[in-house]
Design a protein around this motif. Structure first.
Motif, PDB file in Angstrom:
ATOM      1  N   UNK A 243       0.829  -1.205   0.000  1.00 15.80           N
ATOM      2  CA  UNK A 243       0.000   0.000   0.000  1.00 15.80           C
ATOM      3  C   UNK A 243       0.863   1.254   0.000  1.00 15.80           C
ATOM      4  N   UNK A 244       2.018   1.171   0.668  1.00 15.03           N
ATOM      5  CA  UNK A 244       3.001   2.242   0.675  1.00 15.03           C
ATOM      6  C   UNK A 244       4.359   1.673   0.293  1.00 15.03           C
ATOM      7  N   UNK A 245       5.228   2.546  -0.207  1.00 18.09           N
ATOM      8  CA  UNK A 245       6.598   2.169  -0.557  1.00 18.09           C
ATOM      9  C   UNK A 245       7.578   3.014   0.247  1.00 18.09           C
ATOM     10  N   UNK A 246       8.745   2.437   0.531  1.00 19.50           N
ATOM     11  CA  UNK A 246       9.786   3.164   1.250  1.00 19.50           C
ATOM     12  C   UNK A 246      10.635   3.965   0.280  1.00 19.50           C
ATOM     13  N   UNK A 247      10.824   5.235   0.578  1.00 19.45           N
ATOM     14  CA  UNK A 247      11.718   6.077  -0.199  1.00 19.45           C
ATOM     15  C   UNK A 247      13.114   6.112   0.437  1.00 19.45           C
ATOM     16  N   UNK A 248      13.181   5.860   1.723  1.00 16.59           N
ATOM     17  CA  UNK A 248      14.461   5.869   2.425  1.00 16.59           C
ATOM     18  C   UNK A 248      14.246   6.061   3.907  1.00 16.59           C
ATOM     19  N   UNK A 249      15.319   5.957   4.643  1.00 18.58           N
ATOM     20  CA  UNK A 249      15.259   6.191   6.076  1.00 18.58           C
ATOM     21  C   UNK A 249      15.581   7.634   6.415  1.00 18.58           C
ATOM     22  N   UNK A 250      15.254   8.023   7.635  1.00 17.44           N
ATOM     23  CA  UNK A 250      15.572   9.363   8.123  1.00 17.44           C
ATOM     24  C   UNK A 250      16.815   9.246   8.997  1.00 17.44           C
ATOM     25  N   UNK A 251      17.903   9.958   8.669  1.00 17.57           N
ATOM     26  CA  UNK A 251      19.126   9.846   9.460  1.00 17.57           C
ATOM     27  C   UNK A 251      18.895  10.275  10.911  1.00 17.57           C
ATOM     28  N   UNK A 252      19.680   9.681  11.789  1.00 18.29           N
ATOM     29  CA  UNK A 252      19.572  10.053  13.196  1.00 18.29           C
ATOM     30  C   UNK A 252      19.346   8.833  14.063  1.00 18.29           C
ATOM     31  N   UNK A 253      19.422   9.032  15.363  1.00 15.83           N
ATOM     32  CA  UNK A 253      19.251   7.904  16.281  1.00 15.83           C
ATOM     33  C   UNK A 253      17.826   7.384  16.279  1.00 15.83           C
ATOM     34  N   UNK A 254      17.678   6.130  16.688  1.00 15.59           N
ATOM     35  CA  UNK A 254      16.347   5.550  16.815  1.00 15.59           C
ATOM     36  C   UNK A 254      15.553   6.275  17.892  1.00 15.59           C
ATOM     37  N   UNK A 255      14.240   6.165  17.790  1.00 14.36           N
ATOM     38  CA  UNK A 255      13.357   6.622  18.854  1.00 14.36           C
ATOM     39  C   UNK A 255      13.262   5.515  19.896  1.00 14.36           C
ATOM     40  N   UNK A 256      13.520   5.860  21.157  1.00 14.31           N
ATOM     41  CA  UNK A 256      13.484   4.868  22.234  1.00 14.31           C
ATOM     42  C   UNK A 256      12.377   5.200  23.212  1.00 14.31           C
ATOM     43  N   UNK A 257      11.575   4.203  23.565  1.00 12.18           N
ATOM     44  CA  UNK A 257      10.560   4.354  24.608  1.00 12.18           C
ATOM     45  C   UNK A 257      11.114   3.766  25.904  1.00 12.18           C
ATOM     46  N   UNK A 258      11.030   4.566  26.957  1.00  7.94           N
ATOM     47  CA  UNK A 258      11.572   4.188  28.261  1.00  7.94           C
ATOM     48  C   UNK A 258      10.464   4.060  29.290  1.00  7.94           C
ATOM     49  N   UNK A 259      10.665   3.145  30.224  1.00  9.79           N
ATOM     50  CA  UNK A 259       9.863   3.111  31.442  1.00  9.79           C
ATOM     51  C   UNK A 259      10.695   3.724  32.557  1.00  9.79           C
ATOM     52  N   UNK A 260      10.089   4.652  33.297  1.00 16.32           N
ATOM     53  CA  UNK A 260      10.804   5.383  34.340  1.00 16.32           C
ATOM     54  C   UNK A 260      10.002   5.359  35.634  1.00 16.32           C
ATOM     55  N   UNK A 261      10.727   5.336  36.759  1.00 15.79           N
ATOM     56  CA  UNK A 261      10.088   5.402  38.074  1.00 15.79           C
ATOM     57  C   UNK A 261      11.084   6.005  39.057  1.00 15.79           C
ATOM     58  N   UNK A 262      10.606   6.547  40.160  1.00 19.36           N
ATOM     59  CA  UNK A 262      11.503   7.219  41.109  1.00 19.36           C
ATOM     60  C   UNK A 262      12.465   6.242  41.770  1.00 19.36           C
ATOM     61  N   UNK A 263      13.730   6.605  41.790  1.00 18.69           N
ATOM     62  CA  UNK A 263      14.742   5.714  42.340  1.00 18.69           C
ATOM     63  C   UNK A 263      14.682   5.631  43.851  1.00 18.69           C
ATOM     64  N   UNK A 264      14.112   6.650  44.502  1.00 14.15           N
ATOM     65  CA  UNK A 264      14.134   6.648  45.958  1.00 14.15           C
ATOM     66  C   UNK A 264      12.986   5.836  46.571  1.00 14.15           C
ATOM     67  N   UNK A 265      12.133   5.270  45.736  1.00 15.11           N
ATOM     68  CA  UNK A 265      11.049   4.441  46.256  1.00 15.11           C
ATOM     69  C   UNK A 265      11.319   2.974  45.942  1.00 15.11           C
TER      70      UNK A 265
END
Length: 295
Positions: A243-265
């Motif tokens: 349905x779609x075709x790739x023209x190319x990638x976008x230079x740069x680092x990957x997008x990263x999803x992080x899980x975060x929580x308070x370290x003091x708990x």
């Protein structure tokens, strides 16, 4: 510090007055008033402004309530968990997630988690801003490429990357600028850099639509209006079907999803269960694994 007095202070702050707190807890109003006064004396701080008819937290009182209320609630929950047999996740779990991830995948993730852990009351809100976990009472946040924060710990559990895609009907041989659907301002750079197996190249574009949502960009690109820069996970099925075709990638680092929580708990059983659930849902952390959740 007297933890019982601190608990009574949070009780009064939660209910907005000594009378309401006394009725809710079945405790004498005079006892609550005395213990809060003793706490104020020990801290040399005024925690409430006492008017003729109402009671309001001072700035110091609001800060103390925000930071200690969550901790005291966790103490209660840990005690209840231990008393009831210990390791079964239960109770409320508040999570903040970014809008795009929430719209495309979080509903299915939440439903599957709820089926596996029926005693956990999962509450998810969507927000792209950097929420204050302590002030706003979150147990866990999911964020895209978060900035370093010494008060938070976590890990990247998922990676994605941007690709330039377009309808097969678009002319790829013309020397004229290519129609493009962009996210944000129409005054963006008219030259896109793309990566292909042959290296990097410059691609002249002509913005024809400026949209504020990645989902809207994808829908417009699907209809052949122009090319667009989109997460691979969001267009994986379209690329696989042609349905779609790739023209190319976008230079740069990957997008990263992080899980975060308070370290003091201490990490609660509920948070540990959710982190483990995400590891099972995305064992490799690839865009293709995320695409499997996206319709």
């Amino acid at each position: 510090m007297d933890l019982l007095a601190l608990a009574d202070f949070n009780l009064v702050a939660k209910h907005g007055g000594f009378g309401r707190a006394a009725r809710a807890a079945g405790r004498p109003k005079a006892t609550l008033s005395r213990r809060v006064a003793e706490l104020e004396a020990s801290l040399s701080l005024r925690l409430f402004e006492r008017g003729a008819r109402d009671l309001k937290l001072t700035e110091e009182g609001r800060a103390l309530h925000a930071r200690t209320g969550v901790l005291l609630r966790e103490v209660d929950e840990v005690t209840a968990e231990i008393a009831s047999g210990g390791d079964t996740p239960r109770g409320r779990l508040r999570i903040s997630a970014p809008l795009l991830f929430a719209q495309t995948a979080m509903g299915k993730i939440a439903a599957r988690f709820a089926l596996e852990y029926p005693e956990v009351q999962l509450e998810i809100t969507t927000d792209d801003r950097a929420v204050d976990m302590i002030e706003e009472g979150y147990d866990l946040v999911i964020r895209v490429n978060p900035r370093s924060d010494e008060n938070l710990v976590g890990r990247a559990f998922l990676h994605d990357r941007l690709v330039v895609v377009g309808s097969p009907d678009l002319d790829r041989s013309s020397d004229t600028p290519v129609p493009a659907v962009i996210r944000g301002s129409a005054d963006s750079d008219p030259i896109w850099t793309i990566t292909t197996p042959d290296g990097q190249s410059a691609l002249a574009i002509k913005p024809v639509l400026s949209l504020s949502s990645i989902i809207m960009v994808r829908d417009a690109v699907r209809l052949g209006v122009g090319i667009g820069q989109l997460p691979l996970s969001l267009v994986h099925h379209d690329l696989a079907s042609g349905r779609l075709l790739t023209w190319g990638g976008v230079p740069g680092p990957d997008t990263a999803l992080w899980t975060l929580y308070p370290s003091r708990r201490l990490l609660s059983v509920r948070v540990s269960a959710f982190l483990s659930f995400l590891r099972r849902a995305f064992p490799e952390g690839t865009p293709e694994e995320l695409a499997a959740l996206i319709d």
